[in-house]
Design an enzyme around this catalytic site. Sequence first.
Site: not given
Ligand SMILES: Cc1cc2nc3c(=O)[nH]c(=O)nc-3n(C[C@H](O)[C@H](O)[C@H](O)COP(=O)(O)O)c2cc1C
Length: 345
Positions: A115, A119, A182, A184-185, A224, A253
Site C-alpha cells: 500500500n 494517510f 510509514s 508513504n509520507t 511505531k 510498520n
Molecule cells: C492498506 C494498509 C494501510 C495501512 N495504514 C497504516 C497507517 O495508517 N498507520 C500505520 O501505522 N500503519 C498502517 N499500516 C500498517 C499496519 O498497521 C501493520 O503495521 C502492517 O501492515 C504489518 O502488519 P500485517 O502484516 O498484519 O498487515 C497499513 C497497512 C496496510 C496494509
Amino acid sequence: MYGKLRPLIFRLPPEAAHGLTVALLRLAGALPPARALLRALFAPRGAARPVHACGLTFPNAVGLAAGYDKDGLAWRGLAALPFGHLELGTVTPRPQPGNPRPRVFRLVEDEAVINRMGFPGRGADALARRLKGRGRRADAPLIGVNIGKNKDTRLEDAAADYVALARRFAPLADYLAVNVSSPNTPGLRTLQGGDALDELLRAIGDERDAQARLLARPVPVLVKLAPDLDEAALEQALSAICAAGMDGVIISNTTVARPGLTSRLAAQTGGLSGRPLCAPNTALVRRTAALLDGRLPIIASGGILRPADAQEKLDAGASLVQLYTGLIYAGPGLVGRVVEATARG
Ligand SMILES: Cc1cc2nc3c(=O)[nH]c(=O)nc-3n(C[C@H](O)[C@H](O)[C@H](O)COP(=O)(O)O)c2cc1C
C-alpha cells in the site's frame, strides 16, 4: 465460511473491498442486535487471557493494527470481533486525500499487500467526534489512536502536529501511538533517527504528562518503528524512546524491502505487509526485546496469518500482537483463533 466469500471479495479492487467491509462493520456496529450477533458468531472458545502492559489491562493479546479504520468509522463493529484493542488512525490534524489511486495492491500468490495510501483521512475533528461519549463495557477493547503529521506540514514543524494530536486524543483514547515509520509520507521516516526523534518524543512526552495530570490517569504513548532500520539505527531509536520515557514500541510498520516475492505486483511502490513480513518481523521483535531487556513492552505487528505466527512473536518477546493483512487473507475468524491460541500460551 470466509473461504467461500473470499473469491467474491477479491473480485473487487482492494480499496473498494476494504471500503465495503468497513461500511458493513459500521452498519453492524450501529445496530445492537447485529453487534450481538457478531459477538456470538466470533466469540473465542474458552476464557481470554488479559494482558497487563503500559499501565493498562488489555482484555486479550490481539489488536487491530493501524490503518484499517483510519477514521474510526467502524470501531463499534470491530469491537465485536473480538479484539482486545483497536488502533484507529493514522489520523492527521487536518483532512487530506492521500495518494492517487490505485494505491493498494493484493499480492495473492504471496499472501501480501503493498500500500501507498499516504494517510488519507477525515482529520482529527472527525475521529474525535466518532470517539466522544464512548461507553465502557468491561470486555470492550481498549482504543489506541495512531497519530501522524499532515503531508504538507514541513518536517521541521512536525512536532506541532503530533503534540496537537496528543492533546486532542489523550482524553478520548486509552493509548496513543506515534507513527514515524510509514513509508508513504515523504520524509516521515527521518523522524525515526537522531536529534529529530529526541526532540519529537520529548515534546510529545511533555504533552502526555500534562494530559495525564489533567485526566488523573496515565496516557501511555507507544512509538511505531519501521522494519527497515539497521542494527545501529534500531539501537539509537530505542535509546531515544527509553530516554524520552515512552511507554512501549510497536514493531513494526510495513517494509520497503521485497523479500522473495512472486507476484507480478511486487514492483509496486509502497509498504509491504502480510506473509513475507512475518519471519523478518519476528526476528526484529526478538532483537528489539534483547535491546530493551524488559524496559518497555513490545506490540508485534507484521504478517500474522495463523495463530502460530502470533505465538512465535509472543515467544520472541512481544506482549501483544496486531493484525491487518491476515484479516484480508484469513478473514475475521482469525481474531478469535489467535485469541484462543494466545490464551493457551
Ligand atoms: C492498506 C494498509 C494501510 C495501512 N495504514 C497504516 C497507517 O495508517 N498507520 C500505520 O501505522 N500503519 C498502517 N499500516 C500498517 C499496519 O498497521 C501493520 O503495521 C502492517 O501492515 C504489518 O502488519 P500485517 O502484516 O498484519 O498487515 C497499513 C497497512 C496496510 C496494509
